[in-house]
Motif scaffolding. Sequence first.
Motif, PDB file in Angstrom:
ATOM      1  N   PHE A  19       0.831  -1.202   0.000  1.00 31.87           N
ATOM      2  CA  PHE A  19       0.000   0.000   0.000  1.00 31.87           C
ATOM      3  C   PHE A  19       0.868   1.255   0.000  1.00 31.87           C
ATOM      4  O   PHE A  19       0.628   2.198  -0.759  1.00 31.87           O
ATOM      5  CB  PHE A  19      -0.924   0.019   1.216  1.00 31.87           C
ATOM      6  CG  PHE A  19      -1.670   1.320   1.371  1.00 31.87           C
ATOM      7  CD1 PHE A  19      -2.887   1.514   0.736  1.00 31.87           C
ATOM      8  CD2 PHE A  19      -1.135   2.361   2.115  1.00 31.87           C
ATOM      9  CE1 PHE A  19      -3.565   2.725   0.845  1.00 31.87           C
ATOM     10  CE2 PHE A  19      -1.800   3.568   2.240  1.00 31.87           C
ATOM     11  CZ  PHE A  19      -3.019   3.750   1.602  1.00 31.87           C
ATOM     12  N   TYR A 318      -7.059  -3.105  -1.431  1.00 33.35           N
ATOM     13  CA  TYR A 318      -6.849  -1.742  -0.998  1.00 33.35           C
ATOM     14  C   TYR A 318      -6.745  -0.782  -2.172  1.00 33.35           C
ATOM     15  O   TYR A 318      -6.211  -1.100  -3.218  1.00 33.35           O
ATOM     16  CB  TYR A 318      -5.565  -1.664  -0.153  1.00 33.35           C
ATOM     17  CG  TYR A 318      -5.724  -2.396   1.128  1.00 33.35           C
ATOM     18  CD1 TYR A 318      -5.332  -3.719   1.232  1.00 33.35           C
ATOM     19  CD2 TYR A 318      -6.325  -1.792   2.221  1.00 33.35           C
ATOM     20  CE1 TYR A 318      -5.502  -4.424   2.396  1.00 33.35           C
ATOM     21  CE2 TYR A 318      -6.495  -2.490   3.392  1.00 33.35           C
ATOM     22  CZ  TYR A 318      -6.088  -3.804   3.471  1.00 33.35           C
ATOM     23  OH  TYR A 318      -6.279  -4.485   4.628  1.00 33.35           O
ATOM     24  N   ASN A 320      -5.664   3.433  -3.021  1.00 34.87           N
ATOM     25  CA  ASN A 320      -4.798   4.452  -2.430  1.00 34.87           C
ATOM     26  C   ASN A 320      -5.580   5.499  -1.658  1.00 34.87           C
ATOM     27  O   ASN A 320      -5.060   6.116  -0.742  1.00 34.87           O
ATOM     28  CB  ASN A 320      -3.970   5.133  -3.520  1.00 34.87           C
ATOM     29  CG  ASN A 320      -2.919   4.197  -4.085  1.00 34.87           C
ATOM     30  OD1 ASN A 320      -2.495   3.284  -3.404  1.00 34.87           O
ATOM     31  ND2 ASN A 320      -2.529   4.408  -5.312  1.00 34.87           N
TER      32      ASN A 320
END
Length: 377
Positions: A19, A318, A320
């Motif tokens: 991430f 995920y 950003n």
Amino acid sequence: MGHPVYILTFPTEWNEASFIADSILSDYKNNLSGCAVLIRSSILSRVFEEEFTSKNIPFKLIGATKFYDRAEIRDVIAYIRLLVYPNDNISFMRIISKPRRGFGISTLEKLHAKFDSYMAGLKSENLNTKQKKTATEFINVFDIDWQNMASVSVVQQLLENSGYLNMWRESKEPDAQERLEHIQDLVSNVIAKYDSLPEFLEYAALMTSEEDNNNFGTDAVSIMTMHASKGLEFDVVYLPAWEENIFPNEKSVREGGIEEERRLGYVSITRAKQVLVISNAVSRSLYGQRTYNLPSRFIDELDKRYLRCFGSEQHTTYTNKPAEPQKIIQKKKYLGKKVSHEELGMGTVVAEDGDVLTIAFNTRGIKKVMAGFVKII
């Protein structure tokens, strides 16, 4: 009002590192020097070094040695290379005296003058009785059926039989234990991922490239410990691994140093000029063991008015810039239930505190595990 402080929870350390790398590439690739990853301990740098290297993100490791540049890591890689490629003279010279074996430079030079490789020279008759005995012992270290064994088992046997691990166990150097921990990290968390040693060596060659990531000039992400960040400021700061036992550090808490840890957290937070991201992982592998840690107590001490929290589920994808906070795991009543865990096996829940379960496993003892990582059976 400026940016809120982002609090993120990830399933593992690799989700966390991925991430952060993707976030930098997506939002700050034109301002890499304005980004910093601040870690509590240098042992945490490896996943970021690997992730940034794989995604071609220039970085500087400040105040510490890159994981794959550490002497003990290069030694282990040399041992493995000599096992797989016996004619590798560079690897031979690196480890022939680690530990000491009584071969002087003059003896080795004579062997090199007569034979294509040092290993071939050790098998020759051009040695005195004592040297022959030592040479035979060294050659036998590499008598391992490595092509038909698990990589981890091979490396552990190699390092034990060679005396390399014992060299550090008996060492009086102050960082000897830390070196052993780095070796364990390499074996358990890196080499274990590869089906064969040649595959691992290809990867190691990439990570130990002579092109130093620290030479990218000023346009590079900074990775450093919290202690090393004092006096510095960055536009964007990532604070990973805010987990109990890691930050605050377990030893510091045990020795009454919680206030120093709290002060260190304050220093780290105030390094950010614009954007601050604090994260933790439900599961993290350190020193060869996978642990399940609670979020740092320091997260709870932050003023909730300035936070945006984003949780995770075990298989969350995920983005950003998540739009809305997600609930980490739905609360369930597990007490007394039989459950299964992918790594720890079967067990019984003996206590629960929100999403944290205390489980008596059939073969692994009592462990604390997040509820999202078990199934009721």
